[in-house]
Design an enzyme around this catalytic site. Structure first.
Site, PDB file in Angstrom:
ATOM      1  N   ARG A   1       2.363 -18.695   6.531  1.00 35.33           N
ATOM      2  CA  ARG A   1       0.908 -18.656   6.716  1.00 35.33           C
ATOM      3  C   ARG A   1       0.136 -18.827   5.412  1.00 35.33           C
ATOM      4  O   ARG A   1      -1.092 -18.929   5.417  1.00 35.33           O
ATOM      5  CB  ARG A   1       0.525 -17.361   7.424  1.00 35.33           C
ATOM      6  CG  ARG A   1       1.114 -17.341   8.844  1.00 35.33           C
ATOM      7  CD  ARG A   1       0.707 -16.134   9.620  1.00 35.33           C
ATOM      8  NE  ARG A   1      -0.729 -16.101   9.855  1.00 35.33           N
ATOM      9  CZ  ARG A   1      -1.358 -15.110  10.479  1.00 35.33           C
ATOM     10  NH1 ARG A   1      -0.669 -14.079  10.912  1.00 35.33           N
ATOM     11  NH2 ARG A   1      -2.652 -15.144  10.654  1.00 35.33           N
TER      12      ARG A   1
ATOM     13  N   HIS B   1       8.368 -24.250   4.864  1.00 36.70           N
ATOM     14  CA  HIS B   1       7.512 -23.223   4.271  1.00 36.70           C
ATOM     15  C   HIS B   1       8.074 -22.628   2.989  1.00 36.70           C
ATOM     16  O   HIS B   1       7.589 -21.610   2.528  1.00 36.70           O
ATOM     17  CB  HIS B   1       7.260 -22.122   5.301  1.00 36.70           C
ATOM     18  CG  HIS B   1       6.663 -22.639   6.573  1.00 36.70           C
ATOM     19  ND1 HIS B   1       5.398 -23.206   6.632  1.00 36.70           N
ATOM     20  CD2 HIS B   1       7.164 -22.720   7.827  1.00 36.70           C
ATOM     21  CE1 HIS B   1       5.146 -23.595   7.877  1.00 36.70           C
ATOM     22  NE2 HIS B   1       6.191 -23.313   8.617  1.00 36.70           N
TER      23      HIS B   1
ATOM     24  N   PRO C   1       3.960  -7.769   5.861  1.00 38.02           N
ATOM     25  CA  PRO C   1       4.706  -6.837   5.006  1.00 38.02           C
ATOM     26  C   PRO C   1       3.791  -5.703   4.531  1.00 38.02           C
ATOM     27  O   PRO C   1       2.730  -5.956   3.977  1.00 38.02           O
ATOM     28  CB  PRO C   1       5.164  -7.693   3.829  1.00 38.02           C
ATOM     29  CG  PRO C   1       4.826  -9.093   4.154  1.00 38.02           C
ATOM     30  CD  PRO C   1       3.837  -9.089   5.267  1.00 38.02           C
ATOM     31  N   GLU C   2       4.189  -4.476   4.789  1.00 34.32           N
ATOM     32  CA  GLU C   2       3.459  -3.321   4.275  1.00 34.32           C
ATOM     33  C   GLU C   2       4.224  -2.784   3.062  1.00 34.32           C
ATOM     34  O   GLU C   2       5.253  -3.333   2.671  1.00 34.32           O
ATOM     35  CB  GLU C   2       3.325  -2.272   5.380  1.00 34.32           C
ATOM     36  CG  GLU C   2       2.520  -2.806   6.560  1.00 34.32           C
ATOM     37  CD  GLU C   2       1.402  -1.864   6.987  1.00 34.32           C
ATOM     38  OE1 GLU C   2       0.912  -1.074   6.159  1.00 34.32           O
ATOM     39  OE2 GLU C   2       1.011  -1.932   8.168  1.00 34.32           O
TER      40      GLU C   2
ATOM     41  N   ARG D   1     -17.066  11.320   1.600  1.00 38.21           N
ATOM     42  CA  ARG D   1     -16.781  10.206   2.510  1.00 38.21           C
ATOM     43  C   ARG D   1     -16.984  10.642   3.963  1.00 38.21           C
ATOM     44  O   ARG D   1     -16.197  11.405   4.497  1.00 38.21           O
ATOM     45  CB  ARG D   1     -15.332   9.712   2.298  1.00 38.21           C
ATOM     46  CG  ARG D   1     -15.045   9.264   0.870  1.00 38.21           C
ATOM     47  CD  ARG D   1     -15.754   7.984   0.515  1.00 38.21           C
ATOM     48  NE  ARG D   1     -15.289   6.854   1.294  1.00 38.21           N
ATOM     49  CZ  ARG D   1     -14.348   5.999   0.888  1.00 38.21           C
ATOM     50  NH1 ARG D   1     -13.793   6.126  -0.296  1.00 38.21           N
ATOM     51  NH2 ARG D   1     -13.986   4.997   1.662  1.00 38.21           N
TER      52      ARG D   1
END
Ligand SMILES: [Zn+2]
Length: 271
Positions: free
Chosen positions: A109, A91, A2-3, A151
């Site tokens: 997971r 799960h 999931p983003e 950076r």
């Protein structure tokens, strides 16, 4: 995984039912997530009313008067409402029992997290040092320009650094760099102001469109059918190595950056 768009879609999916509802009881079947679920969680939440469901980066913040439940979906977590009495499967680790429905946390997971925090959630160690939200006003081309001057790392890796901006994962970093016409391996400090402006707009655009795409899945949060919050999209370059660019036809190139794959079009992203 999931983003940010999936997490925001989850927030929008659960908030209408969860806000102002009372958590009557909590069932924890498995405490062994990325961080252990606090043993006191059930007692802390029992008979308490949810005030708001907010989001910071990829954390859902379920706000109560006496503290905040932080939920992270990890690699494979999901939340959905199921009718009371629905038997759990392997799960389904946590149930929050409301008066007439159950919010069920599933995580095959087990890289997710449910944590309790009293006081301002912005002070939680996991949230305190995060950069700005990409969809809020604090994130724009000027910010990105100033924040990247020192950076020398590749811009794509800098975008995926949560201290720079939160919630830009591998997929959306690739897609935004394509839209902005910037190669993923450009040193961040070399970008000019016009480029950082294009890039900030591209990031906001790809995330907003993904959240819109997730809107069509909102009904899946209520009821027993389907896996909510994960949705397929059409990408410009992500995972399209060797395929023709949808704009100019040049084959998409794949490179390794850090431990992640990057994808770009040499025609549209010449430098
Ligand atoms: Zn192209």
């Amino acid at each position: 995984m999931p983003e940010l768009p999936e997490v925001e879609t989850t927030r929008r999916g659960v908030a209408p039912t969860l806000e102002n509802a009372v958590i009557e009881t909590v069932t924890v079947r498995h405490t062994g997530l990325r961080w252990p679920i606090p043993e006191t969680l059930a007692a802390v939440l029992a008979d308490r009313r949810v005030r708001k469901v907010e989001r910071r980066a990829k954390y859902l913040l379920v706000r109560f008067d006496h503290g905040t439940l932080l939920i992270h979906l990890g690699m494979s977590g999901s939340l959905r409402f199921v009718p009371p009495g629905t038997p759990p499967t392997k799960h389904d680790h946590v149930d929050l029992h409301l008066h007439d429905t159950v919010l069920r946390y599933r995580d095959p997971r087990r890289f997710g997290a449910l944590l309790w925090h009293e006081g301002d959630p912005a002070t939680h160690p996991l949230l305190a040092r995060l950069g700005p939200e990409p969809l809020e006003d604090a994130f724009d081309g000027d910010y990105l320009y100033r924040a990247t001057r020192t950076r020398r790392q590749a811009i794509k890796q800098v975008l995926m650094d949560n201290h720079m901006v939160v919630g830009v994962g591998n997929i959306y970093a690739n897609e935004a760099l394509f839209l902005a016409g910037i190669r993923p391996d450009r040193p961040a400090c070399r970008l000019g102001t016009e480029e950082t402006t294009r890039l900030a707009e591209a990031i906001r655009g790809v995330l907003a469109r993904a959240i819109d795409a997730g809107g069509s899945t909102l009904r899946d949060f209520v009821g027993a059918g389907g896996e909510p919050g994960y949705f397929q999209q059409t990408y410009a370059v992500y995972a399209r190595s060797g395929e023709p660019c949808r704009v100019c036809g040049t084959p998409v190139v794949q490179i390794r950056q850090g431990q992640r794959s990057s994808f770009y079009c040499p025609g549209c992203q010449p430098c």
